[in-house]
Design a protein around this motif. Structure first.
Motif, PDB file in Angstrom:
ATOM      1  N   GLN A 166       1.411  -4.208   9.092  1.00 24.93           N
ATOM      2  CA  GLN A 166       2.484  -3.765   9.967  1.00 24.93           C
ATOM      3  C   GLN A 166       1.941  -3.553  11.376  1.00 24.93           C
ATOM      4  O   GLN A 166       0.888  -2.947  11.563  1.00 24.93           O
ATOM      5  CB  GLN A 166       3.080  -2.462   9.414  1.00 24.93           C
ATOM      6  N   LYS A 167       2.661  -4.044  12.369  1.00 24.13           N
ATOM      7  CA  LYS A 167       2.222  -3.908  13.757  1.00 24.13           C
ATOM      8  C   LYS A 167       2.907  -2.706  14.407  1.00 24.13           C
ATOM      9  O   LYS A 167       2.822  -1.600  13.892  1.00 24.13           O
ATOM     10  CB  LYS A 167       2.481  -5.218  14.494  1.00 24.13           C
ATOM     11  N   ASN A 168       3.611  -2.914  15.480  1.00 21.55           N
ATOM     12  CA  ASN A 168       4.192  -1.789  16.212  1.00 21.55           C
ATOM     13  C   ASN A 168       5.573  -1.399  15.727  1.00 21.55           C
ATOM     14  O   ASN A 168       6.056  -0.312  16.035  1.00 21.55           O
ATOM     15  CB  ASN A 168       4.256  -2.121  17.712  1.00 21.55           C
ATOM     16  N   ARG A 169       6.221  -2.307  14.972  1.00 19.14           N
ATOM     17  CA  ARG A 169       7.568  -2.025  14.487  1.00 19.14           C
ATOM     18  C   ARG A 169       7.652  -2.324  12.996  1.00 19.14           C
ATOM     19  O   ARG A 169       6.863  -3.099  12.457  1.00 19.14           O
ATOM     20  CB  ARG A 169       8.606  -2.870  15.233  1.00 19.14           C
ATOM     21  N   LEU A 170       8.640  -1.732  12.341  1.00 16.19           N
ATOM     22  CA  LEU A 170       8.807  -1.945  10.910  1.00 16.19           C
ATOM     23  C   LEU A 170       9.195  -3.373  10.577  1.00 16.19           C
ATOM     24  O   LEU A 170       9.015  -3.817   9.440  1.00 16.19           O
ATOM     25  CB  LEU A 170       9.869  -0.983  10.364  1.00 16.19           C
ATOM     26  N   ASP A 171       9.722  -4.115  11.551  1.00 20.00           N
ATOM     27  CA  ASP A 171      10.113  -5.502  11.311  1.00 20.00           C
ATOM     28  C   ASP A 171       9.115  -6.500  11.885  1.00 20.00           C
ATOM     29  O   ASP A 171       9.417  -7.690  12.009  1.00 20.00           O
ATOM     30  CB  ASP A 171      11.507  -5.772  11.890  1.00 20.00           C
ATOM     31  N   ASP A 172       7.902  -6.050  12.204  1.00 19.59           N
ATOM     32  CA  ASP A 172       6.891  -6.910  12.821  1.00 19.59           C
ATOM     33  C   ASP A 172       5.601  -6.834  12.005  1.00 19.59           C
ATOM     34  O   ASP A 172       4.923  -5.798  12.000  1.00 19.59           O
ATOM     35  CB  ASP A 172       6.651  -6.458  14.266  1.00 19.59           C
TER      36      ASP A 172
ATOM     37  N   SER B 287       0.837  -1.199   0.000  1.00 20.42           N
ATOM     38  CA  SER B 287       0.000   0.000   0.000  1.00 20.42           C
ATOM     39  C   SER B 287       0.877   1.257   0.000  1.00 20.42           C
ATOM     40  O   SER B 287       2.043   1.219   0.401  1.00 20.42           O
ATOM     41  CB  SER B 287      -0.933   0.008   1.204  1.00 20.42           C
ATOM     42  N   ASP B 288       0.305   2.375  -0.435  1.00 18.50           N
ATOM     43  CA  ASP B 288       1.063   3.624  -0.505  1.00 18.50           C
ATOM     44  C   ASP B 288       1.630   4.026   0.847  1.00 18.50           C
ATOM     45  O   ASP B 288       2.750   4.557   0.934  1.00 18.50           O
ATOM     46  CB  ASP B 288       0.173   4.757  -1.029  1.00 18.50           C
ATOM     47  N   ASP B 289       0.874   3.800   1.930  1.00 21.32           N
ATOM     48  CA  ASP B 289       1.346   4.187   3.251  1.00 21.32           C
ATOM     49  C   ASP B 289       2.320   3.182   3.859  1.00 21.32           C
ATOM     50  O   ASP B 289       2.856   3.405   4.954  1.00 21.32           O
ATOM     51  CB  ASP B 289       0.174   4.429   4.208  1.00 21.32           C
ATOM     52  N   GLY B 290       2.552   2.071   3.161  1.00 22.79           N
ATOM     53  CA  GLY B 290       3.521   1.094   3.615  1.00 22.79           C
ATOM     54  C   GLY B 290       3.073   0.241   4.781  1.00 22.79           C
ATOM     55  O   GLY B 290       3.886  -0.473   5.373  1.00 22.79           O
ATOM     56  N   ARG B 291       1.796   0.246   5.100  1.00 18.38           N
ATOM     57  CA  ARG B 291       1.318  -0.479   6.277  1.00 18.38           C
ATOM     58  C   ARG B 291       0.680  -1.819   5.945  1.00 18.38           C
ATOM     59  O   ARG B 291       0.390  -2.607   6.848  1.00 18.38           O
ATOM     60  CB  ARG B 291       0.339   0.386   7.070  1.00 18.38           C
TER      61      ARG B 291
END
Length: 318
Positions: A239-245, A211-215
């Motif tokens: 995406q959860k609380n972190r960029l790697d989660d 998605s455009d927002d990266g989420r």
């Protein structure tokens, strides 16, 4: 309006009124279609781009009107593709870095960054394919996760901080969905997205979209294997609380070639329906629907969707 084969064409649709939209650009056997619930184009402007001895095509377009494309040119008597970004009338090339022989750009974001992959001849010690991010003044090569040899980038968020794609491994063969996130300017970190199987061959041609927002990311992966029988399903990752989660969710039990997903979780692409490729839409709740197809056409493809829910694509006749 007939468009010569040696030109790439871009349609600018404006202004928009509140009725059903379905505009067709007919060129030989090809028709460009825009699907929308709420809008129609009253005026269409057609722009043509670089002339080529064979083909020029537009790959991606952002909100500012910047265009990512490619054209064929003659070199030493042979045809080869050249990739370009056209911004405000100025063209810049997509360079191939030293040690590689080919670049395949796939997507352009809001800040004019381009993602795709670069290749070199098979047998290279460190793999023959890498995902890449091009900007106006730099090129970043995306590292595969540990124990994987190759990577490919399919999509990029509007702010340029997150990229989606695949990682490829050998011994045993593996193809997994992956995202990369950028914490500092020059550091990209790979994250394997959770899915049932490590070998997902459909992702080589059916992209992992973002998605455009990266989420949100989405892709069609293997859900179950029983002997030679393979079942596919569409997974959405949030995406959860972190960029790697990232949290996985199975939304549809079907093999799908996804082309895009918007910030509301509306995915578009194509499916195989009664032996024909058909454009379709898919919601984050798993509601899927084939898009209308005129009686004179055999196949259709949805290629992009914006955050207003307007879908673009094309149809073909025999």
């Amino acid at each position: 309006t007939t468009v010569p084969r040696s030109f790439a064409a871009l349609l600018c649709l404006e202004p928009l009124a509140r009725t059903t939209l379905a505009y067709h650009l007919i060129s030989l056997f090809l028709v460009l279609v825009v699907w929308s619930k709420t809008s129609t184009a009253q005026e269409v402007r057609l722009r043509t781009f670089r002339k080529s001895p064979s083909i020029t095509e537009i790959i991606s377009l952002n909100d500012a009107g910047t265009v990512l494309g490619r054209y064929e040119t003659v070199k030493a008597g042979l045809l080869e593709f050249k990739n370009f970004v056209l911004q405000d009338g100025h063209e810049r090339k997509i360079p191939v870095p030293d040690g590689f022989t080919h670049a395949e750009p796939l997507r352009l974001n809001h800040v004019n960054q381009v993602v795709g992959f670069i290749t070199r001849p098979s047998g290279a010690a460190n793999g023959n394919q890498r995902g890449a991010v091009w900007s106006k003044s730099s090129l970043h090569i995306l590292p595969p996760p540990p124990s994987y040899r190759d990577s490919s980038a399919h999509d990029i968020s509007h702010d340029g901080r997150i990229v989606s794609g695949i990682a490829i491994g050998r011994d045993p063969p593996r193809v997994i969905p992956c995202i990369w996130y950028r914490e500092k300017r020059d550091q990209w970190h790979p994250v394997k997205l959770p899915c049932p199987e490590r070998y997902n061959p459909l992702l080589v041609t059916a992209h992992v979209v973002l998605s455009d927002d990266g989420r949100q990311a989405a892709g069609s992966v293997v859900t179950q294997k029983s002997g030679a029988r393979i079942s596919y399903g569409v997974y959405y990752w949030s995406q959860k609380n972190r960029l790697d989660d990232w949290s996985p969710k199975l939304v549809l039990n079907r093999a799908v070639h996804l082309a895009d997903i918007n910030n509301h979780g509306l995915g578009v692409g194509r499916v195989l329906e009664q032996g024909r490729r058909r454009a379709f839409v898919l919601s984050a709740k798993g509601d899927d629907k084939l898009l209308p197809l005129g009686s004179e056409y055999q196949t259709s493809y949805a290629t992009d969707v914006n955050n207003q829910g307007q879908v673009v694509g094309f149809s073909e006749s025999p």
